[in-house]
Motif scaffolding. Structure first.
Motif, PDB file in Angstrom:
ATOM      1  N   CYS A   1       0.833  -1.200   0.000  1.00 19.18           N
ATOM      2  CA  CYS A   1       0.000   0.000   0.000  1.00 19.18           C
ATOM      3  C   CYS A   1       0.869   1.250   0.000  1.00 19.18           C
ATOM      4  N   GLU A   2       1.965   1.200   0.775  1.00 17.21           N
ATOM      5  CA  GLU A   2       2.840   2.373   0.784  1.00 17.21           C
ATOM      6  C   GLU A   2       3.637   2.472  -0.520  1.00 17.21           C
ATOM      7  N   ASN A   3       4.210   1.339  -0.937  1.00 19.47           N
ATOM      8  CA  ASN A   3       5.091   1.368  -2.106  1.00 19.47           C
ATOM      9  C   ASN A   3       4.342   1.708  -3.388  1.00 19.47           C
TER      10      ASN A   3
ATOM     11  N   LEU B   1       0.802   2.473  -3.726  1.00 18.45           N
ATOM     12  CA  LEU B   1      -0.342   3.382  -3.717  1.00 18.45           C
ATOM     13  C   LEU B   1      -0.072   4.673  -2.959  1.00 18.45           C
ATOM     14  N   GLY B   2       1.075   4.736  -2.303  1.00 21.84           N
ATOM     15  CA  GLY B   2       1.435   5.965  -1.631  1.00 21.84           C
ATOM     16  C   GLY B   2       0.665   6.263  -0.357  1.00 21.84           C
TER      17      GLY B   2
ATOM     18  N   GLU C   1      11.978   0.706  -1.284  1.00 16.70           N
ATOM     19  CA  GLU C   1      10.738  -0.060  -1.410  1.00 16.70           C
ATOM     20  C   GLU C   1      10.953  -1.526  -1.058  1.00 16.70           C
TER      21      GLU C   1
END
Lengths: 289, 349
Positions: free
Chosen positions: B132-134, B136-137, B235
């Motif tokens: 989600c972080e990598n 979709l930010g 990432e």
């Protein structure tokens, strides 16, 4: 019919505490203080409002006390993050923990009960046209915050402090003073949010009764990009999800599915908005920030 | 000043000492406020948790606290905060329960399989937060926390409906078959789970001190931009660290299910607040391996001793949670004793 005025009414009721807390979070965000202690401040507001209302018999004094207590509690973040330059994230996490422990401790020492304090003589907030006065206040607060932040000199200075504290200081604006004010405002708003939750939506206090609403408020600040109207729309989305969840439960869906619904909806909305924002401005090397 | 004195002085002046002492002092004020005698209360905490009756309980609580503390410390070392421990732990627990109930293998192999399945479930769910972080930010802090709620709800649903023990009024799965359990030491509640968690701590210590991977993690934590220039791929690191973190959280869940009462009980993993106590312990130790072990033990003592304190002085055990949070508040504000107090003492010597 699934979408009707009842659904909208219950969505608006679910919305109020989130909206008040999220507005507080947005003001902090604009002043450059990341506030994830909203949950804890709200919980302090819940307990103080119930305790004061019970001892004085006046729900209004409960609301006042909640605002004051949560503002005092928010000083931990102000002193820790602004004056002592501590880590706001760690402070916020600790404040949330402290609030759970403190309210649980006080519930048992003051009222001698564990879990829930529920007394028929506890005075709740009156309803005016189906909503508590705090609901109307929250809508007014959106308008006031929107005007202050975009038109008034205080709001512009506040944003200046958040975006470029050194430049603001050079112009003779004290960053620390504005940051303190922003954190205290968020404390007052979270206190009101807690009072609404404990004396408006229901009339009781339960351990950890905020149940993640403060975190949803943090997300609403992100979703709404810390703009009052954006925050209102984000909080409304959550309110709708919560109300729709209750409705679905009535249609026979297990409670666990409806409990999770607001978080899933919020997460989905977060995906959509960040994805769209990213497509508009491709960030170099995909660094997430 | 000789090195030993300097190190002692450094340790005494460290914010950790200040925070713990401040926490104990403020706790004493609370105790006085409720009309209890602080000395009796703290004595009850210590004897209740470290005495012959309490040490077993402290060690079994410590297993979960240390496991969750490690799960949170490992990403924290690189500056990443995983707030989804509850979800990852509970998914690990329910997966271990399903594996234990339906695996056709002999009991000892089933235990191993259940542990591995629990770790895999936790790892996969934490990896989802990393993605989600990598991709979709969405910040890790938020994605991991929000993902936690549906996972807890799902496990709760499974334990209450499809897997529910027939005829029981409790929200729990059927008991695992005979022999599908972690061996316990003597007749205590301490199981081999403690050994597993301590081994994980040792592996973390070794990685942190002796390997290039550990160095990358620490560099990223100290200065993520510098480490990016030095060639650390952020990432990939986030994904790996979150997978390890989730695997440990899943392991804690699996250990919980494979120990007494040998089944998944809805809420029994999340109610004691291991995730938050673990986070507190990891923060107190700034995620350093040995420090995390020590602070986890400290918080296990507080948690178990809190119960003993409640029995002897009738002060609510929630006070220990207050103490934990106060310690972290002081620590986050980086308060320490002023240096001149120590300098004056040095002149006196």
């Amino acid at each position: 019919m699934f979408l009707d005025s009842d659904l909208l009414l219950s969505a608006l009721r679910a919305l109020t505490p989130i909206l008040l807390a999220a507005l507080g979070g947005a003001v902090c965000e604009r002043a450059g203080v990341f506030n994830i202690g909203l949950e804890g401040m709200m919980l302090m507001g819940c307990f103080t409002s119930v305790a004061t209302s019970w001892f004085t018999g006046s729900a209004w004094l409960g609301v006042l006390a909640a605002a004051l207590a949560a503002a005092a509690y928010s000083l931990i973040l102000a002193v820790g993050a602004v004056t002592l330059r501590g880590d706001a994230v760690v402070l916020g996490v600790a404040m949330n923990l402290l609030a759970v422990g403190l309210t649980g401790f006080l519930l048992r020492t003051v009222f001698g009960v564990q879990g829930t304090f529920d007394d028929p003589s506890l005075a709740g907030l009156p309803l005016v046209g189906g909503f508590t006065p705090l609901t109307y206040l929250s809508w007014a607060a959106v308008a006031v915050a929107a005007v202050l932040l975009s038109r008034h000199v205080w709001g512009l200075r506040l944003r200046g402090v958040g975006e470029a504290p050194d430049a603001a200081a050079t112009l003779g604006v004290s960053p620390a003073r504005y940051k303190y004010a922003a954190v205290l405002v968020s404390g007052v708003l979270c206190g009101l949010a807690g009072a609404q939750l404990a004396l408006g939506n229901v009339t009781l206090f339960t351990e950890n009764m905020t149940a993640g609403r403060g975190w949803i408020a943090v997300v609403a600040v992100m979703l709404g990009r810390a703009a009052p109207v954006g925050v209102l729309l984000a909080a409304l989305l959550f309110g709708l999800a919560e109300a729709a969840g209750f409705r679905l439960q009535g249609l026979g869906l297990p409670q666990q599915a409806t409990d999770a619904a607001p978080y899933v909806v919020t997460l989905g909305a977060l995906f959509l908005t960040t994805a769209r924002r990213r497509r508009r401005t491709p960030s170099p090397s995909g660094a997430a920030s | 000043m000789n090195p030993f004195l300097r190190r002692t002085r450094g340790a005494l002046r460290s914010p950790v000492t200040f925070s713990v002492l401040a926490g104990v002092l403020i706790g004493a004020l609370f105790l006085v406020g409720t009309g209890a005698d602080p000395v009796t209360a703290y004595e009850a905490v210590l004897t209740g948790s470290l005495g012959a009756d309490g040490i077993g309980s402290t060690l079994s609580t410590g297993t979960s606290v240390l496991g969750m503390a490690l799960a949170l410390a490992i990403p924290l070392r690189a500056g990443l905060i995983n707030l989804g421990g509850d979800g990852q732990m509970v998914l690990g627990g329910i997966t271990a329960a399903v594996t234990g109930l339906y695996s056709p293998l002999p009991a000892p192999l089933t235990v191993v399989l259940a542990l591995l399945a629990g770790m895999a479930a936790g790892a996969a769910y934490a990896a989802l937060a990393a993605l989600c972080e990598n991709r979709l930010g969405v910040p890790l802090l938020v994605s991991s926390l929000l993902l936690s709620y549906p996972a807890v709800s799902l496990a709760s649903y499974l334990a209450r409906y499809p897997l529910k023990e027939p005829g029981s009024s409790l929200p729990q799965t059927r008991a695992l078959p005979d022999g599908v359990a972690l061996p316990a030491f003597g007749d205590s509640t301490v199981t081999v789970g403690l050994v597993l968690v301590v081994l994980a701590a040792a592996a973390y210590w070794f990685t942190d001190k002796r390997t290039a991977f550990g160095y990358e993690i620490r560099m990223t934590g100290l200065n993520s931009r510098f480490s990016a220039y030095a060639g650390v791929e952020r990432e990939g690191l986030t994904l790996r660290l979150m997978s390890i973190s989730g695997a440990l959280a899943g392991l804690v869940g699996a250990i919980g299910v494979l120990s007494f009462p040998y089944r998944f009980v809805d809420g029994s993993l999340t109610a004691p607040g291991y995730t938050w106590t673990g986070l507190t312990a990891a923060l107190l130790a700034t995620a350093a391996p040995i420090g995390t072990v020590v602070s986890s033990f400290f918080f296990a003592v507080l948690q178990v001793g809190g119960l003993a304190m409640e029995r002897t002085t009738e002060v609510p055990r929630e006070l220990t949670q207050v103490l934990q949070a106060i310690v972290i508040v002081f620590l986050a504000a980086r308060l320490r004793f002023p240096g001149r107090w120590f300098d004056r003492r040095k002149e006196a010597v």
